[in-house]
Design a protein around this motif. Structure first.
Motif, PDB file in Angstrom:
ATOM      1  N   LEU A 161       0.796  -1.142  -0.042  1.00  0.00           N
ATOM      2  CA  LEU A 161       0.121  -0.020  -0.184  1.00  0.00           C
ATOM      3  C   LEU A 161       0.936   1.225   0.128  1.00  0.00           C
ATOM      4  N   THR A 162       0.711   2.322  -0.988  1.00  0.00           N
ATOM      5  CA  THR A 162       1.416   3.532  -1.018  1.00  0.00           C
ATOM      6  C   THR A 162       0.509   4.468  -0.752  1.00  0.00           C
ATOM      7  N   ILE A 163       1.181   5.414   0.235  1.00  0.00           N
ATOM      8  CA  ILE A 163       0.222   6.597   0.695  1.00  0.00           C
ATOM      9  C   ILE A 163       1.125   7.898   0.055  1.00  0.00           C
ATOM     10  N   THR A 164       0.400   8.530  -0.936  1.00  0.00           N
ATOM     11  CA  THR A 164       0.996   9.747  -1.482  1.00  0.00           C
ATOM     12  C   THR A 164       0.507  11.163  -0.723  1.00  0.00           C
ATOM     13  N   LYS A 165       1.551  12.201  -0.635  1.00  0.00           N
ATOM     14  CA  LYS A 165       1.170  13.300  -0.047  1.00  0.00           C
ATOM     15  C   LYS A 165       1.400  14.533  -0.985  1.00  0.00           C
ATOM     16  N   THR A 166       0.500  15.388  -1.202  1.00  0.00           N
ATOM     17  CA  THR A 166       0.638  16.352  -2.186  1.00  0.00           C
ATOM     18  C   THR A 166       0.171  17.801  -1.479  1.00  0.00           C
ATOM     19  N   LEU A 167       0.801  18.916  -1.839  1.00  0.00           N
ATOM     20  CA  LEU A 167       0.659  20.196  -1.228  1.00  0.00           C
ATOM     21  C   LEU A 167       0.340  20.903  -2.144  1.00  0.00           C
ATOM     22  N   THR A 168      -0.623  22.001  -1.895  1.00  0.00           N
ATOM     23  CA  THR A 168      -1.099  23.046  -2.683  1.00  0.00           C
ATOM     24  C   THR A 168      -0.989  24.397  -1.834  1.00  0.00           C
TER      25      THR A 168
END
Length: 383
Positions: A137-144
């Motif tokens: 399971l891969t958890i990805t974090k994106t910031l805006t």
């Protein structure tokens, strides 16, 4: 045959008598030459655990031994065996091992002199049922949004089958992969958002992990900088003082930096100052991230001792004691210090002349004795 166990002899003076006994040795019949026996272990089936041991018992002509062991696939040879028939039995099979269909646990072999007989045992290993293949399971974090502070950390908790529970931290924009997960449904929740971050979308997501596959979830956060998006600037100051006196030794270092900016004032906190040695630092951290005004005080000690000399104040001439004035006499009149001078003496039959007010009032101011001469009477003058 020509001797017996008893003989007699005559001993003569100054001579040596002797007797002799002879024995005949008859050696036993030579034994038959010996042979050898090799026991071989073979393994089939699933991959067997390392270090599996197999035990054998061997019995034959005048021979018995029940602790012969072979580790894994291999062999063991017994030497010096008297020729004859030997029985070899495999005992105490390890768990999940079985004898091959084409063999049995007991075999016989004939040992011949100067030769090596052999027996072979094959075991089949049946491994436990393999569990279902695992997944990832891969958890990805994106910031805006606005430019986020560096090193912002985001935390997730993961729950899954068989009471699975885990915590994952992701710093800034990036991802983290969990491996070896049992197939099933997993729940991922983002918790403890850093200040000024908000969730875009869902803070909790569910995902199904399948064997030999990698499932993925993605979380997006928006960052809003202080001041509605306009950078907020804070003052950074480094002061330089003498320890114990707080005397300013050097112009302070001062600069403004944006909120969230990384700073490092190591060099600024260790500058050289002539005549002084660095001592210590107080105040805010020397390195970190700007989230307010930063003030750092650097202290120094003077090199050696500084002698402070009180300036000399010039003095006037020392006062002298007044010198007594010897009384003088002129025309029969003597006036000493501190006497009040009198006016002219009147002639006979007249009143005393008035005293001069100036003389009376200022007599104490006159530094030297004053001599006043009076008119000498003329005895020939008429009264």
């Amino acid at each position: 045959d020509n001797a017996n166990l008893e003989q007699t002899v005559t001993v003569v003076a100054n001579q040596t008598a002797s007797v002799s006994f002879t024995n005949v040795y008859d050696a036993p019949d030579n034994p038959s030459p010996t042979g050898s026996l090799t026991i071989t272990k073979a393994l089939t089936g699933d991959t067997a655990p390392t270090g599996s041991q197999f035990t054998f018992k061997v019995e034959g002509t005048g021979y018995s031994k029940d602790d012969i062991t072979i580790t894994g696939a291999g062999s063991e040879t017994l030497s010096g065996l008297t020729p004859g028939i030997y029985t070899v039995t495999e005992t105490n099979l390890p768990s999940r091992f079985a004898i091959d269909d084409n063999a049995n646990l007991e075999q016989t072999a004939t040992v011949v002199a100067n030769q090596t007989a052999s027996v072979s045992f094959t075991n089949v290993y049946d491994a436990p049922d393999n569990p279902s293949p695992t997944g990832s399971l891969t958890i990805t974090k994106t910031l805006t949004g606005d430019t986020a502070p560096a090193n912002s950390t985001f935390r997730f908790i993961i729950a899954g089958p068989n009471l699975y529970s885990n915590t994952v931290d992701i710093t800034g924009t990036g991802s983290e992969t969990l491996s070896g997960l049992s197939p099933g449904i997993y729940t991922v929740t983002e918790i403890n958002l850093p200040s000024r971050f908000s969730v875009v979308g869902l803070a909790t997501q569910t995902i199904t992990v399948a064997g030999n596959e990698t499932a993925a979830v993605s979380f997006t956060n928006k960052y809003t900088a202080p001041g509605g998006g306009n950078p907020v600037r804070y003052q950074v100051t480094v002061n330089y003082y003498e320890l114990g006196t707080d005397k300013v030794l050097h112009a302070p270092y001062s600069v403004k930096m944006n909120w969230g900016t990384d700073y490092d004032l190591t060099d600024r906190s260790q500058i050289d100052i002539d005549g002084y040695t660095w001592d210590s630092v107080t105040g805010d951290d020397i390195t970190g991230q700007i989230n307010g005004d930063i003030v750092i005080n650097v202290y120094y000690t003077a090199n050696g001792e500084v002698e402070v000399t009180e300036p000399e104040i010039p003095l006037g001439p020392a006062p002298t004691e007044p010198t007594a004035t010897e009384p003088t006499q002129e025309d029969g009149i003597i006036i000493l210090d501190d006497d009040t001078p009198l006016g002219e003496l009147p002639k006979t039959g007249t009143s005393p002349a008035p005293v001069s007010p100036f003389a009376a009032n200022n007599a104490c101011l006159l530094p030297d004795p004053i001599e006043i001469a009076l008119k000498k009477e003329d005895p020939d003058e008429e009264a």
